[in-house]
Design a protein around this motif. Structure first.
Motif, PDB file in Angstrom:
ATOM      1  N   VAL A  12      58.133  37.187  41.972  1.00 48.78           N
ATOM      2  CA  VAL A  12      59.483  37.504  42.458  1.00 48.78           C
ATOM      3  C   VAL A  12      59.553  37.094  43.925  1.00 48.78           C
ATOM      4  O   VAL A  12      58.867  37.668  44.772  1.00 48.78           O
ATOM      5  CB  VAL A  12      59.794  39.005  42.312  1.00 48.78           C
ATOM      6  CG1 VAL A  12      61.255  39.276  42.666  1.00 48.78           C
ATOM      7  CG2 VAL A  12      59.482  39.489  40.901  1.00 48.78           C
ATOM      8  N   ASN A  13      60.367  36.106  44.220  1.00 51.96           N
ATOM      9  CA  ASN A  13      60.397  35.569  45.578  1.00 51.96           C
ATOM     10  C   ASN A  13      61.689  34.802  45.815  1.00 51.96           C
ATOM     11  O   ASN A  13      62.088  33.978  44.986  1.00 51.96           O
ATOM     12  CB  ASN A  13      59.208  34.625  45.796  1.00 51.96           C
ATOM     13  CG  ASN A  13      59.037  34.228  47.251  1.00 51.96           C
ATOM     14  OD1 ASN A  13      58.764  35.071  48.096  1.00 51.96           O
ATOM     15  ND2 ASN A  13      59.204  32.955  47.547  1.00 51.96           N
ATOM     16  N   ILE A  29      47.454  32.440  50.748  1.00 47.35           N
ATOM     17  CA  ILE A  29      47.903  31.892  49.471  1.00 47.35           C
ATOM     18  C   ILE A  29      47.788  30.365  49.568  1.00 47.35           C
ATOM     19  O   ILE A  29      48.477  29.737  50.382  1.00 47.35           O
ATOM     20  CB  ILE A  29      49.358  32.295  49.171  1.00 47.35           C
ATOM     21  CG1 ILE A  29      49.484  33.819  49.043  1.00 47.35           C
ATOM     22  CG2 ILE A  29      49.845  31.601  47.897  1.00 47.35           C
ATOM     23  CD1 ILE A  29      50.918  34.310  48.972  1.00 47.35           C
ATOM     24  N   SER A  30      46.911  29.784  48.758  1.00 46.92           N
ATOM     25  CA  SER A  30      46.672  28.342  48.884  1.00 46.92           C
ATOM     26  C   SER A  30      47.479  27.525  47.881  1.00 46.92           C
ATOM     27  O   SER A  30      47.792  26.358  48.144  1.00 46.92           O
ATOM     28  CB  SER A  30      45.185  28.022  48.734  1.00 46.92           C
ATOM     29  OG  SER A  30      44.711  28.375  47.448  1.00 46.92           O
ATOM     30  N   LYS A  31      47.824  28.112  46.722  1.00 48.94           N
ATOM     31  CA  LYS A  31      48.565  27.343  45.727  1.00 48.94           C
ATOM     32  C   LYS A  31      49.354  28.278  44.822  1.00 48.94           C
ATOM     33  O   LYS A  31      48.848  29.335  44.428  1.00 48.94           O
ATOM     34  CB  LYS A  31      47.605  26.486  44.890  1.00 48.94           C
ATOM     35  CG  LYS A  31      48.303  25.499  43.944  1.00 48.94           C
ATOM     36  CD  LYS A  31      47.281  24.618  43.231  1.00 48.94           C
ATOM     37  CE  LYS A  31      47.966  23.598  42.323  1.00 48.94           C
ATOM     38  NZ  LYS A  31      46.993  22.729  41.616  1.00 48.94           N
ATOM     39  N   ILE A  32      50.572  27.884  44.504  1.00 52.51           N
ATOM     40  CA  ILE A  32      51.419  28.604  43.545  1.00 52.51           C
ATOM     41  C   ILE A  32      51.939  27.571  42.552  1.00 52.51           C
ATOM     42  O   ILE A  32      52.644  26.632  42.928  1.00 52.51           O
ATOM     43  CB  ILE A  32      52.606  29.306  44.241  1.00 52.51           C
ATOM     44  CG1 ILE A  32      52.118  30.251  45.348  1.00 52.51           C
ATOM     45  CG2 ILE A  32      53.439  30.084  43.227  1.00 52.51           C
ATOM     46  CD1 ILE A  32      53.234  30.775  46.241  1.00 52.51           C
ATOM     47  N   ALA A  33      51.550  27.724  41.282  1.00 53.01           N
ATOM     48  CA  ALA A  33      51.944  26.746  40.275  1.00 53.01           C
ATOM     49  C   ALA A  33      51.657  27.310  38.891  1.00 53.01           C
ATOM     50  O   ALA A  33      51.022  28.356  38.746  1.00 53.01           O
ATOM     51  CB  ALA A  33      51.196  25.426  40.482  1.00 53.01           C
ATOM     52  N   SER A  34      52.111  26.607  37.880  1.00 52.88           N
ATOM     53  CA  SER A  34      51.769  26.969  36.503  1.00 52.88           C
ATOM     54  C   SER A  34      50.419  26.367  36.139  1.00 52.88           C
ATOM     55  O   SER A  34      50.085  25.252  36.566  1.00 52.88           O
ATOM     56  CB  SER A  34      52.833  26.446  35.534  1.00 52.88           C
ATOM     57  OG  SER A  34      54.089  27.014  35.821  1.00 52.88           O
ATOM     58  N   GLY A  35      49.639  27.099  35.342  1.00 48.60           N
ATOM     59  CA  GLY A  35      48.418  26.554  34.763  1.00 48.60           C
ATOM     60  C   GLY A  35      47.317  26.222  35.742  1.00 48.60           C
ATOM     61  O   GLY A  35      46.541  25.289  35.524  1.00 48.60           O
ATOM     62  N   ILE A  36      47.219  26.981  36.839  1.00 46.89           N
ATOM     63  CA  ILE A  36      46.117  26.753  37.776  1.00 46.89           C
ATOM     64  C   ILE A  36      44.809  27.185  37.119  1.00 46.89           C
ATOM     65  O   ILE A  36      44.731  28.233  36.489  1.00 46.89           O
ATOM     66  CB  ILE A  36      46.321  27.541  39.092  1.00 46.89           C
ATOM     67  CG1 ILE A  36      47.606  27.097  39.798  1.00 46.89           C
ATOM     68  CG2 ILE A  36      45.121  27.378  40.018  1.00 46.89           C
ATOM     69  CD1 ILE A  36      47.950  27.921  41.032  1.00 46.89           C
ATOM     70  N   SER A  37      43.768  26.388  37.299  1.00 45.14           N
ATOM     71  CA  SER A  37      42.434  26.824  36.908  1.00 45.14           C
ATOM     72  C   SER A  37      41.490  26.546  38.067  1.00 45.14           C
ATOM     73  O   SER A  37      41.616  25.528  38.747  1.00 45.14           O
ATOM     74  CB  SER A  37      41.975  26.121  35.637  1.00 45.14           C
ATOM     75  OG  SER A  37      41.496  24.848  35.906  1.00 45.14           O
ATOM     76  N   VAL A 373      56.055  35.330  48.953  1.00 48.01           N
ATOM     77  CA  VAL A 373      54.979  34.703  48.179  1.00 48.01           C
ATOM     78  C   VAL A 373      55.135  33.198  48.371  1.00 48.01           C
ATOM     79  O   VAL A 373      55.929  32.541  47.685  1.00 48.01           O
ATOM     80  CB  VAL A 373      55.051  35.080  46.683  1.00 48.01           C
ATOM     81  CG1 VAL A 373      53.839  34.528  45.938  1.00 48.01           C
ATOM     82  CG2 VAL A 373      55.139  36.587  46.497  1.00 48.01           C
ATOM     83  N   LYS A 374      54.413  32.661  49.368  1.00 45.94           N
ATOM     84  CA  LYS A 374      54.541  31.252  49.734  1.00 45.94           C
ATOM     85  C   LYS A 374      53.172  30.667  50.046  1.00 45.94           C
ATOM     86  O   LYS A 374      52.313  31.351  50.628  1.00 45.94           O
ATOM     87  CB  LYS A 374      55.409  31.086  50.997  1.00 45.94           C
ATOM     88  CG  LYS A 374      56.892  31.227  50.809  1.00 45.94           C
ATOM     89  CD  LYS A 374      57.597  30.900  52.120  1.00 45.94           C
ATOM     90  CE  LYS A 374      59.102  30.978  52.002  1.00 45.94           C
ATOM     91  NZ  LYS A 374      59.760  30.654  53.292  1.00 45.94           N
ATOM     92  N   GLU A 375      52.978  29.420  49.704  1.00 42.76           N
ATOM     93  CA  GLU A 375      51.762  28.728  50.098  1.00 42.76           C
ATOM     94  C   GLU A 375      51.666  28.678  51.617  1.00 42.76           C
ATOM     95  O   GLU A 375      52.658  28.426  52.309  1.00 42.76           O
ATOM     96  CB  GLU A 375      51.746  27.317  49.513  1.00 42.76           C
ATOM     97  CG  GLU A 375      51.629  27.294  48.002  1.00 42.76           C
ATOM     98  CD  GLU A 375      51.677  25.891  47.409  1.00 42.76           C
ATOM     99  OE1 GLU A 375      51.778  24.916  48.183  1.00 42.76           O
ATOM    100  OE2 GLU A 375      51.625  25.776  46.167  1.00 42.76           O
TER     101      GLU A 375
END
Length: 445
Positions: A12-13, A29-37, A373-375
């Motif tokens: 929520v941002n 926070i280094s990365k915000i994305a779908s499907g991070i592994s 919530v930001k890189e």
């Protein structure tokens, strides 16, 4: 610290809710994305839960130094992280008061060793410390605090020339407690003539009345307009005051801003019958009409921020006749769950809860890299489960004072995880006794 990966959460941002992973590297926070592994990261699966920025509480009283039987920076900031609060601004009416730069820095030194959440402290203005106030670096602390009405700690600023000089002498945010002392004293004398010290608590909102609030806040706002000061009015409590504030310009451009506290959005004067002095606050909890007007102003952006005014007292202190029972109560552990309850009731969207408790305090006080919530921002995060009912009991209250005005209440939403600068400070009812809190920094040109 290592790396943490929050998987499958609903972030929520900035007015959106998106299912995204959040990768944290150390403090950031280094990365915000779908499907991070990331094989090197500790994975926390938060599927079905919401990832919010950590709450920034712009008004708390943690009672240290001098009043530590009620609470300390350590005990109350620990309770705060259980409520998803990752940053706080603790007020100057301690013993001694933070009304010199030396005393202010002593509080910073204590917090650097003991705080569980990020911290700052406003400088307390008085009738006779203007020269000291002028020496403050505008990026050194959260701002200036003025009591323009009596409150705990006897820091009343009532010299009109001094008030105007303070307003004219600083670029920092001036946060003000606005209640007219003359009106309050007159009202109190009237009720004491009838009842002595044992005034029924139901009259508290008539003693610390709408008139007392409006007189003081309207004067402060008029003076801010005259001097160009940057004024933030704390803990508004009346419908009448709402006409003093604007919603036609962006928050970052406002010179006069407004705060409401959780208890004024939740309780009304009808609750005095059940709760008694446990809900005795200054300013007082007022009528249902006032509460409704505060909600309207919050939702239409005349009110910018929701805070707590967390101010613990022991239950023994509270269990007293009216004139002896202190005002204030503990709220940091329960404010976010209470606002989430209002969201679940359809009163406010989740995005707006985040705006009023996270984004807007960051904008208003120009806090560096927090509230979103930001890189590249500090990893201050609260994970909440909106389908995890629980009841407030003595056993799960974290405040040093050991009580809450919400004791016995049930909430449908629970804070499950709180991260402070990437450190997992709280997880499913368990605190980490390690600390990674930092002094708040500010971007004030």
């Amino acid at each position: 610290m290592g790396r943490i990966l929050l998987k499958n959460g609903k972030v929520v941002n900035e007015g959106t809710i998106q299912e995204l992973d959040v990768l944290i590297d150390g403090d950031i926070i280094s990365k915000i994305a779908s499907g991070i592994s990331d094989a090197s990261a500790k994975v926390i699966d938060v599927k079905g839960k919401y990832v919010l920025p950590g709450v920034i509480d712009d008004q708390v009283h943690f009672r240290e130094p001098g009043l530590t039987h009620k609470g300390t920076i350590a005990t109350e900031s620990r309770a705060a992280v259980a409520g998803g609060i990752t940053s706080f601004m603790e007020q100057p009416n301690t013993v001694p008061q933070a009304t010199t730069i030396e005393k202010l820095e002593q509080k910073f030194a204590t917090a650097s060793k003991t705080a569980f959440a990020n911290y700052s402290f406003p400088f307390g203005g008085t009738n006779d410390n203007l020269e000291e106030l002028k020496r403050l670096d505008k990026n050194s602390c959260s701002g200036i605090k003025l009591f323009l009405g009596s409150s705990t700690g006897n820091m009343l600023v009532d010299d009109e020339e001094v008030i105007e000089s303070i307003f004219s002498s600083t670029e920092m945010v001036i946060s003000a407690h606005c209640e007219d002392e003359t009106t309050i004293r007159r009202n109190l004398a009237t009720y004491m003539d009838t009842y002595g010290d044992d005034i029924p608590i139901e009259y508290h909102h008539l003693i610390r009345s709408e008139e007392a609030c409006y007189l003081s806040s309207s004067r402060a706002i008029a003076l801010a307009k005259k001097t160009g000061a940057r004024l933030h009015v704390f803990h508004l409590s009346t419908a009448k005051e709402m006409d003093l504030f604007r919603n036609d310009i962006p928050l970052a451009e406002k010179k006069i801003t407004a705060e409401v506290c959780l208890h004024h959005l939740w309780f009304t004067s009808e609750d005095y019958k059940e709760k008694g002095t446990l809900i005795k606050w200054n300013p007082a909890v007022k009528t249902a009409h006032d509460r409704d007007a505060l909600w309207t102003a919050l939702l239409d952006d005349r009110i910018d921020v929701v805070a707590t005014d967390h101010a613990p007292h022991t239950i023994t202190e509270k269990d007293n006749v009216y004139t002896k029972a202190p005002s204030g109560g503990p709220l940091v552990q329960h404010a976010l769950p209470a606002m989430l309850e209002k969201h679940l009731e359809g009163k406010i969207t989740l995005e707006r809860v985040v705006e009023k408790m996270c984004h807007n305090p960051s904008i208003l006080f120009q806090i560096a890299k927090r509230g979103y919530v930001k890189e590249g921002y500090f990893a201050d995060l609260a994970v909440v489960d909106l389908e995890n009912s629980w009841k407030v009991t003595k056993e799960n209250i974290a405040y040093k004072c050991g009580w809450s005005p919400f004791e016995g209440a049930s909430f449908k939403a629970k804070v499950t995880h709180t991260l402070v600068n990437g450190h997992l400070a709280y997880e499913n009812g368990v605190f980490s006794e390690e600390r990674n809190a930092k002094r708040l920094t500010f971007n004030r040109p």
